[in-house]
Design an enzyme around this catalytic site. Structure first.
Site, short mmCIF file in Angstrom:
data_model
loop_
_atom_site.label_atom_id
_atom_site.label_comp_id
_atom_site.label_asym_id
_atom_site.label_seq_id
_atom_site.Cartn_x
_atom_site.Cartn_y
_atom_site.Cartn_z
N HIS A 122 -3.90 45.87 -51.21
CA HIS A 122 -3.07 44.87 -51.51
C HIS A 122 -1.83 45.22 -52.05
CE1 HIS A 122 -6.92 42.14 -51.68
NE2 HIS A 122 -6.69 42.20 -50.43
N CYS A 153 21.27 45.57 -48.94
CA CYS A 153 21.76 44.54 -48.11
C CYS A 153 22.01 43.31 -49.11
CB CYS A 153 20.87 44.23 -47.01
SG CYS A 153 19.41 43.49 -47.69
N ASN A 216 -21.25 44.97 -60.89
CA ASN A 216 -20.81 43.85 -61.27
C ASN A 216 -21.39 43.18 -62.31
OD1 ASN A 216 -19.21 41.08 -61.20
ND2 ASN A 216 -18.73 41.75 -59.24
C1 BJW Z 1 -16.71 43.38 -63.85
C2 BJW Z 1 -16.06 43.51 -65.03
C3 BJW Z 1 -16.72 44.64 -65.51
C4 BJW Z 1 -15.16 41.65 -64.61
N1 BJW Z 1 -17.28 45.42 -64.72
N2 BJW Z 1 -17.49 44.28 -63.18
C5 BJW Z 1 -11.81 35.05 -43.27
C6 BJW Z 1 -12.62 34.01 -43.64
C7 BJW Z 1 -12.10 33.21 -44.67
C8 BJW Z 1 -10.60 33.45 -45.23
C9 BJW Z 1 -10.11 34.63 -44.64
C10 BJW Z 1 -10.59 35.34 -43.82
N3 BJW Z 1 -9.75 36.41 -43.35
C11 BJW Z 1 -8.51 36.09 -44.19
C12 BJW Z 1 -8.79 34.88 -44.84
C13 BJW Z 1 -7.63 34.40 -45.64
C14 BJW Z 1 -7.66 34.93 -46.96
C15 BJW Z 1 -8.90 34.93 -47.81
O1 BJW Z 1 -9.69 35.82 -47.92
N4 BJW Z 1 -9.08 33.95 -48.30
C16 BJW Z 1 -10.43 33.45 -49.19
C17 BJW Z 1 -10.02 33.45 -50.51
C18 BJW Z 1 -10.87 32.33 -48.68
N5 BJW Z 1 -7.19 36.50 -46.84
C19 BJW Z 1 -6.04 36.71 -46.61
O2 BJW Z 1 -5.15 35.88 -46.87
C20 BJW Z 1 -5.65 38.22 -46.54
N6 BJW Z 1 -4.91 38.44 -45.47
C21 BJW Z 1 -5.22 38.34 -44.06
O3 BJW Z 1 -6.45 38.59 -44.23
O4 BJW Z 1 -4.38 38.28 -43.29
C22 BJW Z 1 -4.80 37.96 -41.77
C23 BJW Z 1 -3.54 38.15 -40.97
C24 BJW Z 1 -3.40 38.58 -39.85
C25 BJW Z 1 -2.11 38.61 -39.03
C26 BJW Z 1 -1.37 37.77 -39.66
C27 BJW Z 1 -1.36 36.97 -40.55
C28 BJW Z 1 -2.53 37.20 -41.45
C29 BJW Z 1 -4.83 38.58 -47.82
C30 BJW Z 1 -5.37 38.71 -49.07
C31 BJW Z 1 -4.44 38.96 -50.19
C32 BJW Z 1 -5.12 38.75 -51.52
N7 BJW Z 1 -4.03 39.07 -52.37
C33 BJW Z 1 -4.43 39.07 -53.84
C34 BJW Z 1 -2.94 39.19 -54.68
C35 BJW Z 1 -2.40 40.55 -54.77
C36 BJW Z 1 -1.24 40.92 -55.48
C37 BJW Z 1 -1.49 40.75 -56.86
O5 BJW Z 1 -2.49 41.20 -57.49
O6 BJW Z 1 -0.75 39.88 -57.35
O7 BJW Z 1 -5.40 40.05 -54.19
S1 BJW Z 1 -5.39 37.58 -54.47
C38 BJW Z 1 -6.54 38.48 -55.41
O8 BJW Z 1 -7.87 38.33 -54.98
C39 BJW Z 1 -5.91 39.95 -55.26
C40 BJW Z 1 -7.10 40.86 -55.54
O9 BJW Z 1 -7.13 41.84 -55.11
C41 BJW Z 1 -8.21 39.95 -54.76
C42 BJW Z 1 -9.65 40.06 -55.08
O10 BJW Z 1 -9.74 39.69 -56.24
P1 BJW Z 1 -11.13 40.68 -56.87
O11 BJW Z 1 -10.28 42.01 -57.47
O12 BJW Z 1 -12.32 40.42 -56.55
O13 BJW Z 1 -11.02 40.14 -58.52
P2 BJW Z 1 -11.46 38.64 -59.00
O14 BJW Z 1 -11.10 38.06 -60.32
O15 BJW Z 1 -11.99 37.68 -58.08
O16 BJW Z 1 -13.22 39.26 -59.54
C43 BJW Z 1 -13.24 40.25 -60.48
C44 BJW Z 1 -14.88 40.77 -60.47
O17 BJW Z 1 -15.16 41.60 -61.52
C45 BJW Z 1 -15.58 39.36 -60.80
O18 BJW Z 1 -16.78 39.61 -59.72
C46 BJW Z 1 -16.37 39.61 -62.25
O19 BJW Z 1 -17.90 39.36 -62.39
C47 BJW Z 1 -16.33 41.18 -62.10
N8 BJW Z 1 -15.96 42.08 -63.42
N9 BJW Z 1 -15.29 42.47 -65.56
C48 BJW Z 1 -17.72 45.02 -63.68
N10 BJW Z 1 -16.01 45.17 -66.84
ZN ZN Z 2 17.62 44.76 -48.05
#
Ligand code: BJW
Ligand code: ZN
Length: 245
Positions: A122, A153, A216
């Site tokens: 990401h 630009c 997790n």
């Molecule tokens: C602990 C702990 C401790 C706490 N020890 N554990 C198929 C099906 C359905 C939907 C889609 C699909 N394919 C694509 C999609 C759409 C979408 C998607 O997935 N949507 C779902 C939400 C439904 N995906 C996308 O849009 C992606 N793009 C894509 O697939 O494009 C296709 C395409 C092709 C061609 C043209 C156009 C498009 C892109 C996804 C981008 C995600 N971006 C973000 C922001 C990044 C920038 C930023 O940081 O500001 O990424 S969103 C956010 O979520 C961030 C994270 O990386 C991501 C995941 O979150 P994460 O890391 O899992 O965090 P949390 O908070 O959710 O969980 C924390 C966990 O830790 C918890 O479980 C806790 O229990 C645990 N925890 N403390 C151990 N101490």
């Molecule tokens: Zn530029």
């Protein structure tokens, strides 16, 4: 020995025997460094949900607000340090024939801990991209203007991160899939497993014969698919797994 300890022992044994290890991390691995997670109680900024700001629509509507969110995160991250889980993964990399660290995190903490083979699905908060000419630059300044402008630009710059609905960088995703296809063991640490395509990478590894392990605090939609799930803090469990490696 408690069940939890038996599970830790089992995974430690798999990790010792594995020659090729792939790891996927999410926000949970950085939580103990003080980085807010996305979907936890701490995932709010000025009353906005982080996931509502991490979209191209939010940026089109109010780039200053979205930049303010990223400026705040840059300030926060600059003062934080990698934790014991990040450091333990550096040790795994040094011991294995093949090691890939796929991360959804943009916080740069794996690199700062010393990991090398990192695939940032990401993007990275310290990289900035021009919305017009697409040039990407590393930038670690903490005093950027509220709306930074491209020096080539003059167009608006944006964080070089992947927002919802945007494609992941093809080469990085391909490398991540290859790392999943070719590993013996995959550890999935601190991700809620709701964001695709990252969430289903572990299944690719499993389909290709790897054992998959979830670390997790809580269960996730993929929990039932894992060969073993360790419940607890990454900062405690990951160092325990690498002891005696
Ligand atoms: C602990 C702990 C401790 C706490 N020890 N554990 C198929 C099906 C359905 C939907 C889609 C699909 N394919 C694509 C999609 C759409 C979408 C998607 O997935 N949507 C779902 C939400 C439904 N995906 C996308 O849009 C992606 N793009 C894509 O697939 O494009 C296709 C395409 C092709 C061609 C043209 C156009 C498009 C892109 C996804 C981008 C995600 N971006 C973000 C922001 C990044 C920038 C930023 O940081 O500001 O990424 S969103 C956010 O979520 C961030 C994270 O990386 C991501 C995941 O979150 P994460 O890391 O899992 O965090 P949390 O908070 O959710 O969980 C924390 C966990 O830790 C918890 O479980 C806790 O229990 C645990 N925890 N403390 C151990 N101490
Ligand atoms: Zn530029």
């Amino acid at each position: 020995m408690t069940i939890a300890n038996k599970d830790v022992q089992q995974v430690r044994c798999w990790l010792q025997r594995a020659r090729r290890v792939t790891v996927l991390t999410g926000a949970g691995i950085s939580a103990e460094s003080g980085v807010p997670t996305f979907r936890g109680q701490d995932g709010l900024w000025r009353g906005y949900r982080a996931t509502d700001l991490a979209t191209p629509e939010a940026f089109d509507r109010d780039p200053q607000l979205v930049w303010a969110f990223y400026h705040w995160r840059r300030q926060l991250l600059a003062a934080l340090e990698p934790n014991a889980a990040h450091h333990a993964l550096v040790l795994v990399e040094s011991k294995k024939e093949q090691f890939s660290l796929i991360t959804q995190n943009i916080d740069d903490l794996h690199r700062r801990a010393g990991s090398s083979n990192i695939l940032e699905l990401h993007g990275n908060i310290w990289q900035i991209r021009c919305t017009a000419c697409s040039v990407v630059r590393w930038n670690r300044e903490l005093t950027l203007p509220p709306l930074p402008i491209c020096r080539d630009c003059g167009a608006l710059l944006r964080p070089h991160v992947v927002w919802f609905g945007e494609p992941l960088e093809a080469a990085i995703l391909e490398s991540a899939i290859a790392a999943c296809r070719s590993c013996d063991l995959m550890l999935v640490i601190g991700t809620s497993a709701v964001v695709q395509p990252a969430a289903s990478l572990a299944l690719v590894a499993q389909e290709h014969g790897a054992r998959i392990v979830e670390i997790n605090l809580e269960a996730t939609p993929y929990t039932d698919r894992f060969d073993c799930c360790l419940r607890g803090k990454a900062g405690t469990l990951v160092p325990e797994l690498v002891r005696d490696l």
